[in-house]
Design a protein around this motif. Structure first.
Motif, PDB file in Angstrom:
ATOM      1  N   LEU A 166       0.819  -1.213   0.000  1.00  0.00           N
ATOM      2  CA  LEU A 166       0.000   0.000   0.000  1.00  0.00           C
ATOM      3  C   LEU A 166       0.857   1.268   0.000  1.00  0.00           C
ATOM      4  O   LEU A 166       0.404   2.322  -0.427  1.00  0.00           O
ATOM      5  N   ARG A 167       2.088   1.148   0.476  1.00  0.00           N
ATOM      6  CA  ARG A 167       2.955   2.319   0.422  1.00  0.00           C
ATOM      7  C   ARG A 167       3.374   2.597  -1.031  1.00  0.00           C
ATOM      8  O   ARG A 167       3.555   3.734  -1.431  1.00  0.00           O
ATOM      9  N   GLU A 168       3.505   1.550  -1.807  1.00  0.00           N
ATOM     10  CA  GLU A 168       3.967   1.705  -3.195  1.00  0.00           C
ATOM     11  C   GLU A 168       2.829   1.998  -4.175  1.00  0.00           C
ATOM     12  O   GLU A 168       3.057   2.579  -5.227  1.00  0.00           O
ATOM     13  N   ALA A 169       1.611   1.560  -3.824  1.00  0.00           N
ATOM     14  CA  ALA A 169       0.495   1.699  -4.773  1.00  0.00           C
ATOM     15  C   ALA A 169       0.076   3.161  -4.874  1.00  0.00           C
ATOM     16  O   ALA A 169      -0.152   3.827  -3.872  1.00  0.00           O
ATOM     17  N   GLN A 170      -0.018   3.678  -6.092  1.00  0.00           N
ATOM     18  CA  GLN A 170      -0.412   5.073  -6.285  1.00  0.00           C
ATOM     19  C   GLN A 170      -1.908   5.266  -6.069  1.00  0.00           C
ATOM     20  O   GLN A 170      -2.339   6.264  -5.545  1.00  0.00           O
ATOM     21  N   HIS A 171      -2.700   4.296  -6.501  1.00  0.00           N
ATOM     22  CA  HIS A 171      -4.151   4.438  -6.414  1.00  0.00           C
ATOM     23  C   HIS A 171      -4.764   3.182  -5.814  1.00  0.00           C
ATOM     24  O   HIS A 171      -5.410   2.410  -6.518  1.00  0.00           O
ATOM     25  N   PRO A 172      -4.556   2.975  -4.512  1.00  0.00           N
ATOM     26  CA  PRO A 172      -5.065   1.755  -3.896  1.00  0.00           C
ATOM     27  C   PRO A 172      -6.581   1.635  -4.046  1.00  0.00           C
ATOM     28  O   PRO A 172      -7.142   0.551  -3.923  1.00  0.00           O
ATOM     29  N   ASP A 173      -7.206   2.772  -4.356  1.00  0.00           N
ATOM     30  CA  ASP A 173      -8.644   2.804  -4.511  1.00  0.00           C
ATOM     31  C   ASP A 173      -9.101   2.136  -5.791  1.00  0.00           C
ATOM     32  O   ASP A 173     -10.088   1.440  -5.826  1.00  0.00           O
ATOM     33  N   ASP A 174      -8.395   2.403  -6.863  1.00  0.00           N
ATOM     34  CA  ASP A 174      -8.875   2.001  -8.182  1.00  0.00           C
ATOM     35  C   ASP A 174      -8.362   0.634  -8.556  1.00  0.00           C
ATOM     36  O   ASP A 174      -9.092  -0.301  -8.719  1.00  0.00           O
ATOM     37  N   ASN A 175      -7.058   0.543  -8.708  1.00  0.00           N
ATOM     38  CA  ASN A 175      -6.495  -0.763  -8.989  1.00  0.00           C
ATOM     39  C   ASN A 175      -5.049  -0.680  -8.579  1.00  0.00           C
ATOM     40  O   ASN A 175      -4.492   0.378  -8.410  1.00  0.00           O
ATOM     41  N   LEU A 176      -4.460  -1.847  -8.389  1.00  0.00           N
ATOM     42  CA  LEU A 176      -3.055  -1.849  -8.006  1.00  0.00           C
ATOM     43  C   LEU A 176      -2.236  -2.155  -9.242  1.00  0.00           C
ATOM     44  O   LEU A 176      -1.098  -2.599  -9.171  1.00  0.00           O
ATOM     45  N   GLY A 177      -2.842  -1.905 -10.381  1.00  0.00           N
ATOM     46  CA  GLY A 177      -2.248  -2.278 -11.652  1.00  0.00           C
ATOM     47  C   GLY A 177      -1.005  -1.495 -12.002  1.00  0.00           C
ATOM     48  O   GLY A 177      -0.234  -1.887 -12.867  1.00  0.00           O
ATOM     49  N   ASP A 178      -0.787  -0.364 -11.301  1.00  0.00           N
ATOM     50  CA  ASP A 178       0.415   0.406 -11.625  1.00  0.00           C
ATOM     51  C   ASP A 178       1.653  -0.172 -10.933  1.00  0.00           C
ATOM     52  O   ASP A 178       2.751   0.339 -11.094  1.00  0.00           O
ATOM     53  N   LEU A 179       1.474  -1.233 -10.172  1.00  0.00           N
ATOM     54  CA  LEU A 179       2.626  -1.905  -9.584  1.00  0.00           C
ATOM     55  C   LEU A 179       3.240  -2.832 -10.627  1.00  0.00           C
ATOM     56  O   LEU A 179       2.534  -3.372 -11.474  1.00  0.00           O
ATOM     57  N   LYS A 180       4.544  -3.041 -10.531  1.00  0.00           N
ATOM     58  CA  LYS A 180       5.200  -3.870 -11.549  1.00  0.00           C
ATOM     59  C   LYS A 180       5.190  -5.349 -11.188  1.00  0.00           C
ATOM     60  O   LYS A 180       5.657  -6.178 -11.954  1.00  0.00           O
ATOM     61  N   PHE A 181       4.689  -5.672  -9.997  1.00  0.00           N
ATOM     62  CA  PHE A 181       4.592  -7.084  -9.620  1.00  0.00           C
ATOM     63  C   PHE A 181       3.125  -7.384  -9.320  1.00  0.00           C
ATOM     64  O   PHE A 181       2.324  -6.471  -9.114  1.00  0.00           O
ATOM     65  N   ASP A 182       2.784  -8.669  -9.295  1.00  0.00           N
ATOM     66  CA  ASP A 182       1.389  -8.999  -9.011  1.00  0.00           C
ATOM     67  C   ASP A 182       1.262  -9.663  -7.641  1.00  0.00           C
ATOM     68  O   ASP A 182       2.252  -9.884  -6.932  1.00  0.00           O
ATOM     69  N   ALA A 183       0.008  -9.966  -7.296  1.00  0.00           N
ATOM     70  CA  ALA A 183      -0.276 -10.506  -5.965  1.00  0.00           C
ATOM     71  C   ALA A 183       0.425 -11.843  -5.748  1.00  0.00           C
ATOM     72  O   ALA A 183       0.959 -12.110  -4.666  1.00  0.00           O
ATOM     73  N   ALA A 184       0.456 -12.688  -6.771  1.00  0.00           N
ATOM     74  CA  ALA A 184       1.083 -14.005  -6.630  1.00  0.00           C
ATOM     75  C   ALA A 184       2.569 -13.853  -6.306  1.00  0.00           C
ATOM     76  O   ALA A 184       3.139 -14.618  -5.521  1.00  0.00           O
ATOM     77  N   GLN A 185       3.200 -12.859  -6.905  1.00  0.00           N
ATOM     78  CA  GLN A 185       4.634 -12.647  -6.653  1.00  0.00           C
ATOM     79  C   GLN A 185       4.884 -12.146  -5.234  1.00  0.00           C
ATOM     80  O   GLN A 185       5.845 -12.545  -4.589  1.00  0.00           O
ATOM     81  N   LEU A 186       3.986 -11.281  -4.743  1.00  0.00           N
ATOM     82  CA  LEU A 186       4.114 -10.834  -3.348  1.00  0.00           C
ATOM     83  C   LEU A 186       3.925 -12.050  -2.432  1.00  0.00           C
ATOM     84  O   LEU A 186       4.663 -12.238  -1.469  1.00  0.00           O
ATOM     85  N   GLY A 187       2.915 -12.885  -2.774  1.00  0.00           N
ATOM     86  CA  GLY A 187       2.663 -14.087  -1.982  1.00  0.00           C
ATOM     87  C   GLY A 187       3.882 -14.997  -1.939  1.00  0.00           C
ATOM     88  O   GLY A 187       4.229 -15.555  -0.888  1.00  0.00           O
ATOM     89  N   ALA A 188       4.557 -15.139  -3.070  1.00  0.00           N
ATOM     90  CA  ALA A 188       5.751 -15.998  -3.136  1.00  0.00           C
ATOM     91  C   ALA A 188       6.871 -15.437  -2.264  1.00  0.00           C
ATOM     92  O   ALA A 188       7.593 -16.184  -1.606  1.00  0.00           O
ATOM     93  N   LEU A 189       6.990 -14.120  -2.237  1.00  0.00           N
ATOM     94  CA  LEU A 189       8.021 -13.492  -1.402  1.00  0.00           C
ATOM     95  C   LEU A 189       7.747 -13.761   0.083  1.00  0.00           C
ATOM     96  O   LEU A 189       8.644 -14.139   0.842  1.00  0.00           O
ATOM     97  N   VAL A 190       6.476 -13.582   0.480  1.00  0.00           N
ATOM     98  CA  VAL A 190       6.124 -13.821   1.887  1.00  0.00           C
ATOM     99  C   VAL A 190       6.390 -15.276   2.251  1.00  0.00           C
ATOM    100  O   VAL A 190       6.881 -15.591   3.333  1.00  0.00           O
ATOM    101  N   LYS A 191       6.103 -16.161   1.302  1.00  0.00           N
ATOM    102  CA  LYS A 191       6.325 -17.585   1.564  1.00  0.00           C
ATOM    103  C   LYS A 191       7.817 -17.886   1.754  1.00  0.00           C
ATOM    104  O   LYS A 191       8.194 -18.705   2.592  1.00  0.00           O
ATOM    105  N   MET A 192       8.652 -17.214   0.998  1.00  0.00           N
ATOM    106  CA  MET A 192      10.105 -17.392   1.171  1.00  0.00           C
ATOM    107  C   MET A 192      10.534 -17.002   2.587  1.00  0.00           C
ATOM    108  O   MET A 192      11.368 -17.664   3.204  1.00  0.00           O
TER     109      MET A 192
END
Ligand code: ADP
Ligand code: MG
Length: 474
Positions: free
Chosen positions: A349-375
């Motif tokens: 949420l710190r990186e997302a410019q428009h958490p309201d609309d979509n998080l599409g302006d991020l260069k990674f997706d939810a699955a990739q964040l999930g994989a990082l947390v799993k690591m």
């Protein structure tokens, strides 16, 4: 004298349809002036309105999500007035028989759970827009005939803060169910605030002023606060509040009169003879009730009950459908709830410019964040290293495992490779190897050191130790 304010809100929400409410013309925002206009929007003689079925579905969904009674029988009516942005001379709306009545919006102010009842939701068409430039006035009819619902609240709110909380929750619900995009700058979600004051304890309502077309939460709050103070001052100075329509000036922070009740329109409502009654089968309404997506309040409750998250965390993670969907998709990868929740709330949420609309302006997706947390959860990387990987994901995007490997941030866990390194060390030091084989366990550390040297510290220590022990027994 102690005063209390009474506030009732009327919200116009644009329905997310491709086309207008009574014609096949595009309802998209942002076209060149008068490029989304056909004979129906322009009010040509002899044309007939044809109701957009999808607009009806969206209005029904809004009613169901807000707990309204959705009426199987409703009626469109003509609201007659003259204005250049309304070429027909009347707006098609609903009057005596709206599509929905009742319902409520539940919201929180501080620690207090509150709700405000709804009077009604009705469907109507938007008008066009007048643009004033110097001595000229221009009319843009792109917006004429865009489908709206008007959501009218009971006069039950008493502070600007409550009004803002009500509006935020209402907007969130409409966005979750895909009924309205909630874009306030583009006018897809706008509010008229009715404000009156009365002595604390008095039952009857005071005379109200209506502040038109507030298009940001901040303006709503400022306008209401100003209006409450203005009305109290008036009365305390011995004057009376007059019933009127007012506008809010963003720069001065004041409201000013637009028209008084004497100029109020007599709209001469009557059922529109061009449109038959709107009939929706009860069975269809029930089906739509079952098909409704999960609402933010239900999600919040589920996150607390099933996932064990705090109310605060649940609120942050359900602040918009985009955030909730990101969180759920990341969690599906298999990391811990706490880990995925914290990473989503603090880092994403710190990186997302428009958490309201979509998080599409991020260069990674939810699955990739999930994989990082799993690591992190699996102990493959420390929290500190994970932050490094995350920074790379933010900057260039990509898969956390690949980033970790490319930057050498992951311990070497390839059993074949580790065995080869160990074998090399054993072969290079036959004396020590023999001593280890005969039980001199102190030499385990020596060989660990050798392998670490060869892998420049990357070898997974636990795994290396286990493999050395296995190999000397073989
Ligand atoms: P209109 O359509 O002329 O604006 P309504 O009676 O439909 O009038 O009321 C519109 C809104 O005004 C509703 O949200 C209602 O709750 C609110 N309202 C009505 N009377 C008062 C009042 N005295 N003080 C504050 N709000 C009021
Ligand atoms: Mg009104």
């Amino acid at each position: 004298m102690q005063w209390e304010a009474v506030i009732g809100l009327e919200v116009h929400a644009q329905l997310q349809t491709a086309t207008k409410i009574f014609s096949s013309q595009s309802a998209a925002f942002g076209a060149e002036p008068n490029h989304h206009v056909n004979e129906v929007c322009a009010g040509m003689p002899g044309v007939l309105p044809v109701l957009n079925g999808h607009a009806v579905e969206l209005a029904v969904m809004a009613g169901l999500a807000l707990g309204c009674e959705v009426h199987p029988w409703s009626q469109f009516a003509r609201k007659n007035y003259f204005y250049p942005d309304l070429p027909k001379g009347y707006q098609i709306s609903q009057y005596k028989h709206p599509i929905c009545t009742g319902g409520h919006v539940a919201f929180r102010v501080g620690d207090e759970e509150m709700r405000c009842e709804l009077t009604r939701i009705h469907m109507e068409e938007d008008a066009g827009k007048n643009i004033h430039r110097g001595r000229h006035s221009l009319v843009d009819l792109n917006r004429a005939g865009v489908p709206l619902i008007e959501i009218v609240s009971e006069p039950q709110l008493s502070t600007a803060e409550q009004a803002a909380a009500y509006l935020k929750e209402l907007r969130n619900v409409l966005r979750y169910i895909g009924v309205c995009d909630g874009n306030m700058e583009q006018g897809s979600f706008r509010c008229d605030a009715n404000v009156s004051v009365r002595p604390v304890g008095q039952k009857t309502l005071g005379t109200r002023a209506e502040i038109k077309n507030l298009n940001s939460f901040r303006f709503v709050q400022r306008a209401i606060d100003y209006e409450i103070a203005r009305q109290i001052d008036l009365i305390e100075d011995g004057h009376e509040v007059v019933q009127e329509t007012r506008l809010f000036n963003v720069d001065s922070g004041r409201t000013f009169s637009m028209r008084s009740k004497e100029d109020a329109h007599d709209y001469r409502y009557f059922p529109d003879p061009d449109l038959p009654p709107l009939i929706i089968e009860a069975q269809r309404i029930e089906q739509m009730r079952q098909d409704l997506p999960e609402l933010p309040a239900d999600k919040r409750a589920r996150y607390q009950k099933d996932l064990g998250l705090s109310l605060y965390d649940a609120e942050v993670l359900t602040q918009s459908r985009a955030v909730a969907e990101f969180f759920e998709a990341a969690l599906a990868i298999g990391g811990s709830v706490k880990g995925v929740a914290n990473w989503t709330m603090n880092e994403v949420l710190r990186e997302a410019q428009h958490p309201d609309d979509n998080l599409g302006d991020l260069k990674f997706d939810a699955a990739q964040l999930g994989a990082l947390v799993k690591m992190v959860d699996d102990g493959e990387v420390t929290g500190k290293i994970a932050k490094k990987i995350f920074a790379a994901m933010v900057k260039d995007g990509g898969d956390p495992v690949a980033i970790a490997d490319a930057q050498g941030l992951r311990p070497l866990r390839d059993e074949g490779k580790l065995r080869a390194f160990i074998q090399e060390a054993l072969d290079a030091n036959p004396g020590q190897a023999q001593a280890l084989r005969s039980g001199k366990m102190a030499l385990l550390g020596f060989f660990m050191g050798q392998v670490m040297k060869k892998t420049r510290g990357k070898a997974d220590p636990k795994m290396t130790q286990r493999l050395i022990q296995e190999m000397v027994k073989e």
